[in-house]
Design an enzyme around this catalytic site. Structure first.
Site, PDB file in Angstrom:
ATOM      1  N   LYS A  19     -60.084  -3.905-104.263  1.00 29.67           N
ATOM      2  CA  LYS A  19     -59.513  -4.682-103.156  1.00 29.67           C
ATOM      3  C   LYS A  19     -58.252  -3.991-102.623  1.00 29.67           C
ATOM      4  O   LYS A  19     -58.042  -3.887-101.413  1.00 29.67           O
ATOM      5  CB  LYS A  19     -59.202  -6.118-103.627  1.00 29.67           C
ATOM      6  CG  LYS A  19     -60.464  -6.963-103.768  1.00 29.67           C
ATOM      7  CD  LYS A  19     -60.265  -8.303-104.456  1.00 29.67           C
ATOM      8  CE  LYS A  19     -61.635  -8.975-104.633  1.00 29.67           C
ATOM      9  NZ  LYS A  19     -61.619 -10.245-105.356  1.00 29.67           N
ATOM     10  N   GLN A  43     -57.348 -13.611-108.619  1.00 27.97           N
ATOM     11  CA  GLN A  43     -58.664 -13.202-109.117  1.00 27.97           C
ATOM     12  C   GLN A  43     -59.146 -14.152-110.213  1.00 27.97           C
ATOM     13  O   GLN A  43     -58.413 -14.441-111.157  1.00 27.97           O
ATOM     14  CB  GLN A  43     -58.571 -11.745-109.632  1.00 27.97           C
ATOM     15  CG  GLN A  43     -59.886 -11.140-110.029  1.00 27.97           C
ATOM     16  CD  GLN A  43     -60.839 -10.893-108.847  1.00 27.97           C
ATOM     17  OE1 GLN A  43     -60.406 -10.718-107.708  1.00 27.97           O
ATOM     18  NE2 GLN A  43     -62.124 -10.895-109.110  1.00 27.97           N
ATOM     19  N   ASP A  77     -59.810 -16.652 -99.786  1.00 28.89           N
ATOM     20  CA  ASP A  77     -61.087 -16.826-100.493  1.00 28.89           C
ATOM     21  C   ASP A  77     -61.839 -18.050 -99.960  1.00 28.89           C
ATOM     22  O   ASP A  77     -63.023 -18.221-100.256  1.00 28.89           O
ATOM     23  CB  ASP A  77     -60.833 -17.081-101.989  1.00 28.89           C
ATOM     24  CG  ASP A  77     -60.752 -15.819-102.821  1.00 28.89           C
ATOM     25  OD1 ASP A  77     -61.576 -14.916-102.593  1.00 28.89           O
ATOM     26  OD2 ASP A  77     -59.879 -15.761-103.706  1.00 28.89           O
TER      27      ASP A  77
HETATM   28  N1  GUN Z   1     -64.026 -13.556-108.985  1.00 30.72           N
HETATM   29  C1  GUN Z   1     -65.276 -13.180-108.655  1.00 30.72           C
HETATM   30  N2  GUN Z   1     -65.438 -13.196-107.310  1.00 30.72           N
HETATM   31  C2  GUN Z   1     -64.250 -13.598-106.786  1.00 30.72           C
HETATM   32  C3  GUN Z   1     -63.795 -13.793-105.462  1.00 30.72           C
HETATM   33  O1  GUN Z   1     -64.525 -13.630-104.463  1.00 30.72           O
HETATM   34  N3  GUN Z   1     -62.497 -14.184-105.343  1.00 30.72           N
HETATM   35  C4  GUN Z   1     -61.695 -14.407-106.419  1.00 30.72           C
HETATM   36  N4  GUN Z   1     -60.447 -14.820-106.195  1.00 30.72           N
HETATM   37  N5  GUN Z   1     -62.093 -14.237-107.663  1.00 30.72           N
HETATM   38  C5  GUN Z   1     -63.365 -13.824-107.843  1.00 30.72           C
END
Ligand code: GUN
Length: 282
Positions: A52, A96, A119
């Site tokens: 990311k 995350q 998100d």
């Molecule tokens: N863990 C797995 N996929 C995601 C996501 O799209 N966003 C976040 N914040 N955590 C994750």
């Protein structure tokens, strides 16, 4: 043999568009920033967060990374989020998941200001998606819709079957397919006669997290098969779908890696850009 749905190509296209718009904002003196919080040592999460960060840099989005110890308390994490909520150069906040078990994920998600919740996980953003009035769509399901659109795959009137009912993928995926007038069935671990249902799918989305879960006998000839799985077998990344045998039957299929995965990050960049635009409209 099916056509491969190339998530890397769709992703590159979307990221290029985001980058251009970030540059346009930058020319107006507006910067775009994303804060990414990682708590603990989950190896997969570390890789996702690193990816990311790299994608942000490539798109001209400033990334602020916060790596916190496994022993971080819920109060400490929420205190950081409140600081970031108030920080003008942070347009999006991503914590995350999964979090260590002593931290309540819903409380943490609820602490993120809805306009920075890139998100689209918080209750108000989920509710806005339900009624079709939203700024952000959840990254993985929206990335899948982007892939279908890019390849001109019609959703309206199609039998869409989603395997998995998580808050991150399964449930919002069902909602987005419904918004596009798909006829949607959601299957899960308690579903009876799963193969009878999946064999009816024109569009089959698997978000189970088990390698080899979707076999050829579960797939209709000519189906579109979307594999959200990110599993490791003998250290090798693979999806939920038995790729070789299903590719013989399906018309379209996403590979792992190089299918849905890159799209999740691309939509995150798009959402961060949208957040920056909204926050600068005021
Ligand atoms: N863990 C797995 N996929 C995601 C996501 O799209 N966003 C976040 N914040 N955590 C994750």
């Amino acid at each position: 043999m099916s056509k491969i749905l190339d998530g890397k190509a769709v992703s590159a296209n979307l990221r290029a568009k985001v980058k251009t718009q970030v540059e346009e904002l930058s020319a107006q003196g507006i910067s775009v920033g994303l804060a990414v919080i990682l708590v603990g040592e989950n190896p997969a999460s570390k890789i996702y967060v690193a990816n990311k960060k790299k994608a942000c840099e490539e798109a001209g989005i400033k990334s602020f990374e916060y790596t916190m110890d496994e022993s971080t308390t819920e109060e400490e994490l929420i205190a950081l989020i409140k600081t970031l909520n108030a920080q003008e150069n942070v347009n999006g906040i991503l914590c995350q998941l999964p979090l260590p078990p002593h931290i309540d994920e819903q409380s943490v998600i609820a602490a993120i200001s809805p306009e920075k919740d890139v998100d689209a996980f918080c209750v108000s953003n989920v509710g806005r998606i339900m009624i079709g009035d939203y700024d952000f769509l959840p990254c993985t399901p929206a990335g899948i819709i982007e892939i279908l659109d890019y390849y001109g795959i019609e959703i309206e009137g199609k039998n869409c079957v989603v395997i998995g009912r998580s808050n991150i993928v399964g449930k919002p995926m069902a909602m987005l397919l419904l918004h596009r007038n798909g006829t949607v069935t959601v299957c899960h671990s308690k579903t009876k006669n799963l193969a009878d249902i999946t064999k009816n799918a024109d569009i089959l989305v698997s978000a189970v997290g088990k390698a080899g879960f979707v076999t050829a006998d579960m797939v209709k000839k000519g189906a579109v098969v979307i594999d959200v799985g990110m599993n490791r077998t003998d250290g090798k990344l693979c999806g939920d779908v038995c790729f070789e045998e299903v590719a013989e039957i399906a018309d379209y299929i996403t590979p792992v890696p190089g299918g849905v995965g890159p799209m999740t990050i691309s939509v995150l960049l798009k959402n961060t850009l949208t957040a920056a635009k909204r926050q600068n409209e005021r």
